[in-house]
Design an enzyme around this catalytic site. Structure first.
Site, mmCIF file in Angstrom:
data_model
loop_
_atom_site.group_PDB
_atom_site.id
_atom_site.type_symbol
_atom_site.label_atom_id
_atom_site.label_comp_id
_atom_site.label_asym_id
_atom_site.label_seq_id
_atom_site.Cartn_x
_atom_site.Cartn_y
_atom_site.Cartn_z
ATOM 1 N N ASN A 81 -4.819 2.166 -1.846
ATOM 2 C CA ASN A 81 -5.386 0.809 -1.962
ATOM 3 C C ASN A 81 -6.171 0.622 -3.245
ATOM 4 O O ASN A 81 -6.641 -0.486 -3.508
ATOM 5 C CB ASN A 81 -6.255 0.465 -0.740
ATOM 6 C CG ASN A 81 -7.616 1.110 -0.816
ATOM 7 O OD1 ASN A 81 -7.763 2.195 -1.387
ATOM 8 N ND2 ASN A 81 -8.614 0.469 -0.266
ATOM 9 N N ASP A 109 -9.999 3.155 2.074
ATOM 10 C CA ASP A 109 -10.169 2.520 3.392
ATOM 11 C C ASP A 109 -10.860 3.460 4.385
ATOM 12 O O ASP A 109 -11.748 3.052 5.134
ATOM 13 C CB ASP A 109 -8.812 2.090 3.967
ATOM 14 C CG ASP A 109 -8.266 0.856 3.273
ATOM 15 O OD1 ASP A 109 -9.059 0.042 2.786
ATOM 16 O OD2 ASP A 109 -7.022 0.727 3.217
ATOM 17 N N LYS A 146 0.818 -1.220 0.000
ATOM 18 C CA LYS A 146 0.000 0.000 0.000
ATOM 19 C C LYS A 146 0.854 1.274 0.000
ATOM 20 O O LYS A 146 0.419 2.305 -0.492
ATOM 21 C CB LYS A 146 -0.949 0.009 1.202
ATOM 22 C CG LYS A 146 -2.109 -0.971 1.055
ATOM 23 C CD LYS A 146 -3.093 -0.807 2.196
ATOM 24 C CE LYS A 146 -4.251 -1.763 2.055
ATOM 25 N NZ LYS A 146 -5.304 -1.528 3.039
#
Ligand code: ATR
Length: 285
Positions: free
Chosen positions: A92, A107, A71
């Site tokens: 992501n 996220d 990431k």
């Protein structure tokens, strides 16, 4: 599923990627919406990351998700990075727009939507966040961007808790402190208690990041872990009648935001939850 020369390819890169639910979620959504798209898993070894990204670009893969351990390291290979992903320091989700790779982080959005789906307010709340790793950073940045009153960070490694709390305080000018687990015992009321550590994750299902005495001070408890569905941390909440939820909501909501970035539309979240439950997919993981 019919694959032809017009099929658009999406996917996930990570290492290892064996137990990911993302292919199930995205392929079901593509099928339900009759999109000629497919979502693949690419297990990329660390020395191949740069080549893998070149390959994804060359093969015109339309978009991909990025999971551990890439990431952060993916960012050096992208052309544009969103402001939120820059603040979180991790990507992501990537869109391939005619060879231009744009990185996002869904996220934080997924976390906030999951909390809202539970009918919980975020603005004005006092939050205790357990963890100071990558997931905790995404959660704390998104909380800071959504008007919380305060965040108290606790972590096994206190230096990391200090670094994260200073970062949030300096970037967002909000009340963000850190404390030890012992000091946490002195707190009276916690609006929302969040586990953003890996403690309790399968196979270590009999571990909790904090004791039951801490959990029972909370009004709402959220665990980012979704496998197992009921961690010991959440079992403490259940046992004491405290409202709680696991990380499946965050997973599905972050996927939905990635799906929207790629296709311009959201998928039907209920369909995904129903499929995961009816098929018993969580139980087989
Ligand atoms: P992620 O990207 O999933 O957040 P990470 O950045 O490696 O992964 O962070 C893992 C988090 O879980 C950290 O907060 C870590 O605590 P430390 O910073 O002290 O390492 C926490 N964690 C992992 N295993 C733990 C354990 N056995 N006890 C307590 N905390 C643990």
């Amino acid at each position: 599923m019919k694959i032809d020369s017009n099929t658009k390819i999406y996917g996930l890169i990570g290492h290892p990627v064996g137990h990911s639910l993302s292919p199930i979620i995205h392929n079901l959504a593509f099928e339900h919406l009759s999109f000629n798209c497919i979502y693949e898993i690419f297990d990329v070894s660390p020395e191949c990351l740069g080549d893998a990204v070149k390959g994804l670009r060359a093969l015109n893969v339309k978009g991909f998700n990025v999971t551990v351990p890439y990431k952060e390291s993916i960012m050096q290979y992208l052309d544009v990075i969103s402001e939120e992903a820059m603040k979180i320091g991790a990507v992501n989700t990537v869109i391939n727009e005619n060879g231009i790779l744009r990185g996002y982080n869904t996220d934080g959005y997924g976390f906030i939507e999951a909390i809202k789906d539970e009918g919980e307010e975020i603005a004005g709340r006092d939050i205790v966040l357990i963890g100071a790793g990558g997931a905790a950073k995404a959660v704390s940045v998104s909380l800071a961007m959504n008007g919380i009153n305060s965040i108290t960070i606790i972590n096994r490694n206190l230096d990391k808790a200090l670094t994260l709390s200073n970062y949030i305080k300096n970037e967002y000018h909000i009340d963000c402190t850190y404390c030890t687990i012992d000091e946490l015992n002195e707190l009276k009321n916690i609006d929302i208690l969040i586990n953003a550590t890996s403690v309790g994750m399968s196979p270590h299902i009999d571990e909790s990041p904090v004791k039951e005495q801490v959990v029972i001070k909370s009004r709402f408890v959220y665990d980012l872990i979704y496998n197992p569905q009921k961690t010991l941390f959440l079992r403490y909440a259940f046992k004491n009648g405290i409202k709680c939820a696991n990380g499946l909501g965050m997973l599905v909501n972050q996927a939905n935001h990635a799906f929207k970035l790629w296709t311009g539309v959201n998928f039907n979240k209920e369909l995904i939850y129903k499929h995961i439950q009816v098929e018993g997919i969580m139980k087989t993981m």
